[in-house]
Design a protein around this motif. Sequence first.
Motif, PDB file in Angstrom:
ATOM      1  N   ASN A 130       0.935  -0.843  -0.335  1.00  0.00           N
ATOM      2  CA  ASN A 130      -0.146   0.092   0.185  1.00  0.00           C
ATOM      3  C   ASN A 130       1.186   1.022   0.176  1.00  0.00           C
ATOM      4  O   ASN A 130       0.643   2.255  -1.069  1.00  0.00           O
ATOM      5  N   LYS A 146       2.541   1.738  -3.534  1.00  0.00           N
ATOM      6  CA  LYS A 146       1.432   1.602  -4.100  1.00  0.00           C
ATOM      7  C   LYS A 146       0.567   2.982  -4.712  1.00  0.00           C
ATOM      8  O   LYS A 146       0.494   3.691  -5.571  1.00  0.00           O
ATOM      9  N   HIS A 147       0.124   3.589  -3.188  1.00  0.00           N
ATOM     10  CA  HIS A 147      -0.711   4.708  -2.859  1.00  0.00           C
ATOM     11  C   HIS A 147       0.424   5.830  -2.333  1.00  0.00           C
ATOM     12  O   HIS A 147      -0.785   6.732  -1.951  1.00  0.00           O
ATOM     13  N   ASN A 193       4.792   6.526   5.329  1.00  0.00           N
ATOM     14  CA  ASN A 193       4.889   6.501   3.806  1.00  0.00           C
ATOM     15  C   ASN A 193       4.729   8.488   3.210  1.00  0.00           C
ATOM     16  O   ASN A 193       3.589   9.007   4.014  1.00  0.00           O
ATOM     17  N   ARG A 233     -12.242   1.476  -1.236  1.00  0.00           N
ATOM     18  CA  ARG A 233     -11.082   1.024  -1.933  1.00  0.00           C
ATOM     19  C   ARG A 233     -11.648   3.299  -1.638  1.00  0.00           C
ATOM     20  O   ARG A 233     -12.825   4.149  -0.806  1.00  0.00           O
ATOM     21  N   GLY A 234      -9.752   4.276  -1.617  1.00  0.00           N
ATOM     22  CA  GLY A 234      -9.750   5.489  -1.150  1.00  0.00           C
ATOM     23  C   GLY A 234      -9.684   6.133  -2.312  1.00  0.00           C
ATOM     24  O   GLY A 234     -10.390   5.655  -3.326  1.00  0.00           O
ATOM     25  N   SER A 246      -7.821  -3.595  -5.461  1.00  0.00           N
ATOM     26  CA  SER A 246      -9.126  -4.176  -5.495  1.00  0.00           C
ATOM     27  C   SER A 246      -9.742  -3.786  -3.858  1.00  0.00           C
ATOM     28  O   SER A 246     -11.188  -3.952  -3.300  1.00  0.00           O
ATOM     29  N   GLY A 247      -9.093  -3.217  -2.936  1.00  0.00           N
ATOM     30  CA  GLY A 247      -9.429  -2.734  -1.452  1.00  0.00           C
ATOM     31  C   GLY A 247      -9.897  -3.779  -1.069  1.00  0.00           C
ATOM     32  O   GLY A 247     -10.626  -3.529   0.585  1.00  0.00           O
ATOM     33  N   LEU A 248      -8.729  -4.855  -0.488  1.00  0.00           N
ATOM     34  CA  LEU A 248      -8.584  -5.732   0.528  1.00  0.00           C
ATOM     35  C   LEU A 248      -7.783  -6.102   1.225  1.00  0.00           C
ATOM     36  O   LEU A 248      -8.027  -6.105   2.038  1.00  0.00           O
ATOM     37  N   LEU A 260      -6.017  -3.474   3.212  1.00  0.00           N
ATOM     38  CA  LEU A 260      -6.858  -3.674   5.006  1.00  0.00           C
ATOM     39  C   LEU A 260      -7.191  -4.284   5.362  1.00  0.00           C
ATOM     40  O   LEU A 260      -7.289  -4.585   6.449  1.00  0.00           O
TER      41      LEU A 260
END
Length: 441
Positions: A350, A353-354, A375, A394-395, A402-404, A406
């Motif tokens: 995460n 990626k984010h 981060n 998802r944010g 896929s929002g899984l 967290l």
Amino acid sequence: MRRATSLQRRLGFGLTLGVTLLWLLATAVTALVVEHTLNKTLDSVLEETAQRLLSLAVVEIFNREDTDLLQQVAALHPHEEYITYLVRGKDDVPLLVSHDIDLSVFPETPQMGLRSTATHRIYGISAVSNTFFIEVAEPLASRRQAKWQTLGMLLLPLVVLIPLSLIGIWWFVRHSLRGVLEYRNMLEARGAGDLSQVRGKNLPAEIVPIGDAVNQLLERLRRTLEAERSFTANSAHELRTPLAATLAQVQRLRREVPDGPVQDRAARIEVSLRELSRLSEKLMQLAKAESGGLLAETPQDILPIISHIVDDFQRAAETPLVLTLPNEARVMSSIDPDALAILLRNLIENALKHGQENQPVEIIVSGDGMLRVINAGVVVPREALHRLTDRFQRGKSRAGGSGLGLAIAQAIAVGAGATLTLASPAPGRIDGFEASFLLAH
Ligand SMILES: Nc1ncnc2c1ncn2[C@@H]1O[C@H](COP(=O)(O)OP(=O)(O)OP(=O)(O)O)[C@@H](O)[C@H]1O
Ligand SMILES: [Mg+2]
């Protein structure tokens, strides 16, 4: 929701109030009965006295030389007179009075029978063909005093009875509800993921069916959840092989076809297949995270596992990863190593990626077992933050997913009896994101 009232409190006050009311009722009835009996006895004493005195008085008057002269009976020794009397002859002439008499107590003309004035109980009787009359008076104050004293004595025990009954009922109910309290504590003490049967001992017969119903419900819930998990895990597992085979075919196809629209289409299919395969991987991770048993029997050092995972990412990622380890040589935790690996991989993935590109991702492990992944990047609004741990949530990130991730991390935290904390901006910074998790046990 209305606040529930304690049964102990309700019974304590209710029963004490009931006992007090019954006592007051019994006191009132007793006081009435005592008053009635006392009046009857004292009235009969008054009548008896009047009759006795009149016969003596008549003899005394007849023996006088001058029968019309008023005579006051002298006291044998000084005392306060309780019963006073007045003997009158024809034409209401007073002939004989007791020594301490107050004539205003008696009426002007003698009256027969029993009666009460404001202050006295009076009895009148006549003799010798209504030529002699006697009236005997007894003050009512002493009767009233006797009545109030009786009432006082009956009410006195209430002072002890009320606190005693409150304490007694409180203790008795607490003792009787011991099993229910133990049962409540057992339910409270278990974690959210613990769906095993609750074995309540010493439960009252009325509560036993509730305990059985709770156990049945837990059993049904456990079976449903297990079915759901195994379905997810099995389907994801079953999808793996055909997905890998299809991906290999598409890659072969891409190598065989020349550049052009077919090549582009094959490339898009390859991207979709990779996403699908990532999703099936995440579903398997979620099934594992929710399956329980995330605590190993013996704690082990987690620093090598963390270093290994960070090294893995370091080799593949362009963004630098900065790992800070504590001064302690070892940090022990009983979390299952596979679960820890899944958790950390998701958090680092995460962050890469984010988070903001080319800004280092920090992984900090402190001596007390706190693991933090930090981060840089845009601040995630507070209201969105606590929803990120829901499945498929998802944010606003532009990166795919896929929002899984967290949701998996959260399930592992719960299963390991810890809490996953998300913060944005990261503590001590003005931007970025921090996910933290206390590992040590
Ligand atoms: N380190 C982070 N920095 C900024 N935003 C984040 C960070 N981690 C998660 N988020 C936000 O939380 C959302 C949920 O994250 P989660 O890991 O559950 O799903 P995902 O990363 O989008 O997809 P998946 O992990 O399933 O591939 C993300 O879409 C992103 O918006
Ligand atoms: Mg993710």
